[in-house]
Scaffold this motif. Structure first.
Motif, mmCIF file in Angstrom:
data_model
loop_
_atom_site.group_PDB
_atom_site.id
_atom_site.type_symbol
_atom_site.label_atom_id
_atom_site.label_comp_id
_atom_site.label_asym_id
_atom_site.label_seq_id
_atom_site.Cartn_x
_atom_site.Cartn_y
_atom_site.Cartn_z
ATOM 1 N N ILE A 137 -5.761 -7.312 4.035
ATOM 2 C CA ILE A 137 -7.127 -6.891 4.410
ATOM 3 C C ILE A 137 -8.209 -7.704 3.696
ATOM 4 O O ILE A 137 -9.394 -7.533 3.967
ATOM 5 N N SER A 193 0.825 -1.224 0.000
ATOM 6 C CA SER A 193 0.000 0.000 0.000
ATOM 7 C C SER A 193 0.859 1.273 0.000
ATOM 8 O O SER A 193 1.672 1.487 0.909
ATOM 9 N N PRO A 194 0.653 2.159 -0.983
ATOM 10 C CA PRO A 194 1.438 3.400 -1.015
ATOM 11 C C PRO A 194 1.127 4.311 0.169
ATOM 12 O O PRO A 194 1.992 5.057 0.626
ATOM 13 N N TYR A 195 -0.117 4.247 0.671
ATOM 14 C CA TYR A 195 -0.481 5.097 1.814
ATOM 15 C C TYR A 195 0.206 4.605 3.087
ATOM 16 O O TYR A 195 0.593 5.398 3.945
ATOM 17 N N LEU A 230 -9.251 -1.368 -7.877
ATOM 18 C CA LEU A 230 -10.343 -2.159 -7.287
ATOM 19 C C LEU A 230 -11.378 -2.527 -8.350
ATOM 20 O O LEU A 230 -11.952 -3.620 -8.319
ATOM 21 N N VAL A 289 -6.293 3.813 -6.899
ATOM 22 C CA VAL A 289 -6.811 2.751 -6.020
ATOM 23 C C VAL A 289 -8.195 2.319 -6.513
ATOM 24 O O VAL A 289 -8.501 1.124 -6.632
ATOM 25 N N ASP A 342 -5.786 8.172 -5.022
ATOM 26 C CA ASP A 342 -7.150 7.666 -4.776
ATOM 27 C C ASP A 342 -7.777 7.143 -6.070
ATOM 28 O O ASP A 342 -8.414 6.085 -6.076
ATOM 29 N N ASP A 370 -6.438 6.963 8.655
ATOM 30 C CA ASP A 370 -6.110 7.777 7.469
ATOM 31 C C ASP A 370 -4.652 8.279 7.536
ATOM 32 O O ASP A 370 -4.245 8.895 8.537
ATOM 33 N N SER A 371 -3.931 8.070 6.451
ATOM 34 C CA SER A 371 -2.510 8.460 6.423
ATOM 35 C C SER A 371 -2.329 9.958 6.693
ATOM 36 O O SER A 371 -1.372 10.359 7.357
ATOM 37 N N GLY A 372 -3.269 10.792 6.191
ATOM 38 C CA GLY A 372 -3.127 12.240 6.368
ATOM 39 C C GLY A 372 -3.222 12.632 7.835
ATOM 40 O O GLY A 372 -2.453 13.467 8.332
ATOM 41 N N ARG A 422 -12.449 0.918 7.223
ATOM 42 C CA ARG A 422 -11.994 -0.320 6.574
ATOM 43 C C ARG A 422 -10.934 -0.066 5.508
ATOM 44 O O ARG A 422 -10.940 -0.668 4.437
ATOM 45 N N LYS A 423 -10.078 0.913 5.807
ATOM 46 C CA LYS A 423 -8.962 1.201 4.911
ATOM 47 C C LYS A 423 -7.684 1.211 5.733
ATOM 48 O O LYS A 423 -7.708 1.481 6.939
ATOM 49 N N ILE A 424 -6.573 0.963 5.076
ATOM 50 C CA ILE A 424 -5.274 1.067 5.730
ATOM 51 C C ILE A 424 -4.544 2.277 5.168
ATOM 52 O O ILE A 424 -4.782 2.632 3.992
ATOM 53 N N PRO A 425 -3.704 2.922 5.992
ATOM 54 C CA PRO A 425 -3.199 2.526 7.302
ATOM 55 C C PRO A 425 -4.061 3.030 8.459
ATOM 56 O O PRO A 425 -4.897 3.907 8.294
HETATM 57 N N1 LIG Z 1 -7.448 8.412 2.544
HETATM 58 C C1 LIG Z 1 -6.892 7.143 2.954
HETATM 59 C C2 LIG Z 1 -6.788 6.193 1.758
HETATM 60 C C3 LIG Z 1 -6.254 4.851 2.172
HETATM 61 C C4 LIG Z 1 -6.527 3.790 1.121
HETATM 62 O O1 LIG Z 1 -7.186 4.017 0.111
HETATM 63 N N2 LIG Z 1 -6.006 2.594 1.388
HETATM 64 C C5 LIG Z 1 -6.260 1.467 0.509
HETATM 65 C C6 LIG Z 1 -5.013 0.608 0.355
HETATM 66 S S1 LIG Z 1 -3.784 1.432 -0.579
HETATM 67 C C7 LIG Z 1 -7.347 0.603 1.138
HETATM 68 O O2 LIG Z 1 -7.301 0.348 2.326
HETATM 69 N N3 LIG Z 1 -8.322 0.173 0.330
HETATM 70 C C8 LIG Z 1 -9.341 -0.710 0.769
HETATM 71 C C9 LIG Z 1 -10.709 -0.282 0.289
HETATM 72 O O3 LIG Z 1 -10.808 0.731 -0.432
HETATM 73 O O4 LIG Z 1 -11.655 -0.993 0.621
HETATM 74 C C10 LIG Z 1 -5.516 7.372 3.576
HETATM 75 O O5 LIG Z 1 -4.872 8.382 3.237
HETATM 76 O O6 LIG Z 1 -5.102 6.585 4.439
#
Ligand SMILES: N[C@@H](CCC(=O)N[C@@H](CS)C(=O)NCC(=O)O)C(=O)O
Length: 192
Positions: free
Chosen positions: A31, A9-11, A101, A97, A94, A61-63, A47-50
């Protein structure tokens, strides 16, 4: 402190690079596996990483994690132009991503459909602007914006999402930063 995420994951990689000289535990999650998804769902409704666990505080959220860490470790703040560059990087990231998906969901993202067209237009435009900014030397300091750009570009190449061939300044930027120890040790090609 525990950082939850995946290696590609780049984030997530942004935060690993930001924390390169700090003590913390990295929890590598897949995940889409049942067991790791249960951990994700328990800790993070988005439900997103990190996500970051510090004591009993979870930050999503990375930010926001960046803001939390920059406050905790008194890091030098980004300027407003640098914050804007970060937003450009996030916008392209984004969209890519979402497109990835869609591909994994069986859609043909090359089709002439509004959703795909909007993402592709955004990525093309943002990469062109980032290339101009790199040409002007805007990413010559290894700050959070430059780290985020590196993670985006390297992930694009790793996943073969977009051709970076027209963007010579972005290619130079990758070359200049490629051999940093933290970049090398977080390279997804070394772990998958
Ligand atoms: N705005 C979020 C974006 C994080 C994101 O999109 N992570 C992706 C992995 S690179 C993820 O968890 N995707 C799972 C999904 O969209 O269900 C951040 O900056 O952390």
């Amino acid at each position: 402190m525990k950082l939850f995420g995946s290696i590609p994951s780049p984030y997530v990689r942004r935060i690993r690079l930001l924390l390169a000289d700090k003590h913390y535990e990295f929890v590598n999650l897949n995940i889409f596996s049942d067991e790791d998804r249960a951990t994700l769902v328990r800790l993070n409704p988005t439900r997103k990483i990190p996500m970051l666990l510090d004591g009993d505080q979870v930050i999503f959220d990375s930010g926001l994690i960046y803001r939390y860490l920059s406050d905790k470790f008194a890091m030098e703040p980004l300027s407003w132009p640098q914050e804007n560059h970060l937003m450009l990087i996030n916008a392209a990231n984004d969209s890519l991503v979402e497109l990835l998906l869609c591909t994994r969901s069986g859609f043909d993202i090359a089709e002439d459909k509004l959703f795909f067209n909007l993402q592709r237009e955004r990525v093309a435009e943002v990469l062109a602007v980032l290339d101009q900014l790199a040409e002007q030397g805007q990413f010559s300091d290894w700050n959070y914006a430059a780290i985020s750009l590196y993670c985006l570009l390297d992930w694009i190449e790793f996943r073969q999402l977009w051709s970076l061939e027209p963007f010579s300044a972005l290619q130079d930027f990758i070359r200049v930063n490629h051999d940093r120890p933290a970049v090398q040790s977080s390279d997804p090609r070394h772990s998958v």
